[in-house]
Design a protein around this motif. Structure first.
Motif, PDB file in Angstrom:
ATOM      1  N   GLN A 183       0.684   4.142  -2.841  1.00  0.00           N
ATOM      2  CA  GLN A 183       0.372   5.497  -2.399  1.00  0.00           C
ATOM      3  C   GLN A 183       1.413   6.498  -2.893  1.00  0.00           C
ATOM      4  N   SER A 184       2.667   6.080  -2.982  1.00  0.00           N
ATOM      5  CA  SER A 184       3.724   6.990  -3.432  1.00  0.00           C
ATOM      6  C   SER A 184       3.497   7.425  -4.872  1.00  0.00           C
ATOM      7  N   THR A 244       0.614   8.187  -6.302  1.00  0.00           N
ATOM      8  CA  THR A 244      -0.319   9.316  -6.278  1.00  0.00           C
ATOM      9  C   THR A 244       0.349  10.579  -5.741  1.00  0.00           C
ATOM     10  N   GLU A 245       1.217  10.426  -4.752  1.00  0.00           N
ATOM     11  CA  GLU A 245       1.919  11.586  -4.203  1.00  0.00           C
ATOM     12  C   GLU A 245       2.844  12.208  -5.245  1.00  0.00           C
ATOM     13  N   ASN A 252       0.828  -1.206   0.000  1.00  0.00           N
ATOM     14  CA  ASN A 252       0.000   0.000   0.000  1.00  0.00           C
ATOM     15  C   ASN A 252       0.869   1.266   0.000  1.00  0.00           C
TER      16      ASN A 252
END
Length: 217
Positions: free
Chosen positions: A190-191, A193-194, A186
């Motif tokens: 998530q990275s 999208t960042e 996860n």
């Protein structure tokens, strides 16, 4: 933040922003203009000084102005380089995070079909992000054997990120990965999208309006 077209020079020259430096300095500029006009008038008309008037050295002002403009251009160049370098670092982070995610999945997953899905989806995110940042509307379908139909009316990179997380979550529901592995994967997803958000910030944030207007004037 003021949104504007940085290539519209004519509009900049004749537009006065409410917080513009020119607007605040205009009373002093009018006073100095009247003062210098008075001095020039007295020297040329009233006092009738020699033919070589002190006003003949007025071109020195333009030399000084050129020096000031050169400093502004240096600041502008440095700002542009900083934006380019930050984008370069973000894209390098995307490459590293994609590799880390691929390496972890290659070890965790046992079925070849699951590996093949991520093998095509992970580089697909970088491809879609590149097209998203350059406003390229081509390539709706990246691969024929993987359902990656992109809705161009929605945020395209987020759609790929959602597919990635959906697949990881399905693997957890199917007991193919553990809860600890889900947390690890996860963070990698998530990275993505960042990084996308940081790239969009660089793309959508122009040089400050007041600074751009000042250098054009």
């Amino acid at each position: 933040m003021v949104q504007y077209n940085p290539k519209d020079w004519i509009t900049f020259i004749f537009r006065f922003h409410k917080s513009d430096t020119f607007r605040q300095l205009i009373p002093m500029m009018i006073f100095i203009g009247l003062y210098t006009y008075g001095v020039g008038y007295l020297e040329i008309v009233y006092w009738k000084m020699s033919e070589k008037s002190h006003l003949s050295n007025i071109t020195i002002m333009h030399n000084m102005l050129g020096f000031v403009i050169s400093l502004l251009l240096v600041f502008r160049t440095n700002t542009a380089y900083d934006r380019w370098w930050e984008g370069r670092k973000l894209w390098g982070s995307l490459v590293n995070n994609s590799r880390n995610l691929a390496i972890k999945l290659s070890v965790i997953l046992k079925e070849e079909s699951d590996r093949l899905y991520f093998k095509k989806l992970i580089p697909g995110y970088a491809s879609i992000l590149s097209k998203h940042l350059t406003n390229d509307e081509t390539s709706k379908q990246l691969f024929t054997d993987v359902d990656l139909e992109i809705d161009h009316h929605k945020h395209k990179p987020n759609q790929i990120a959602k597919m990635l997380f959906q697949k990881v979550n399905d693997l957890y529901d199917q007991k193919k990965i553990t809860g600890d592995q889900l947390i690890i994967l996860n963070g990698e997803v998530q990275s993505f999208t960042e990084i996308c958000g940081a790239c969009e910030r660089i793309k959508n944030t122009p040089i400050p309006y007041s600074y751009s207007a000042f250098i054009k004037k």
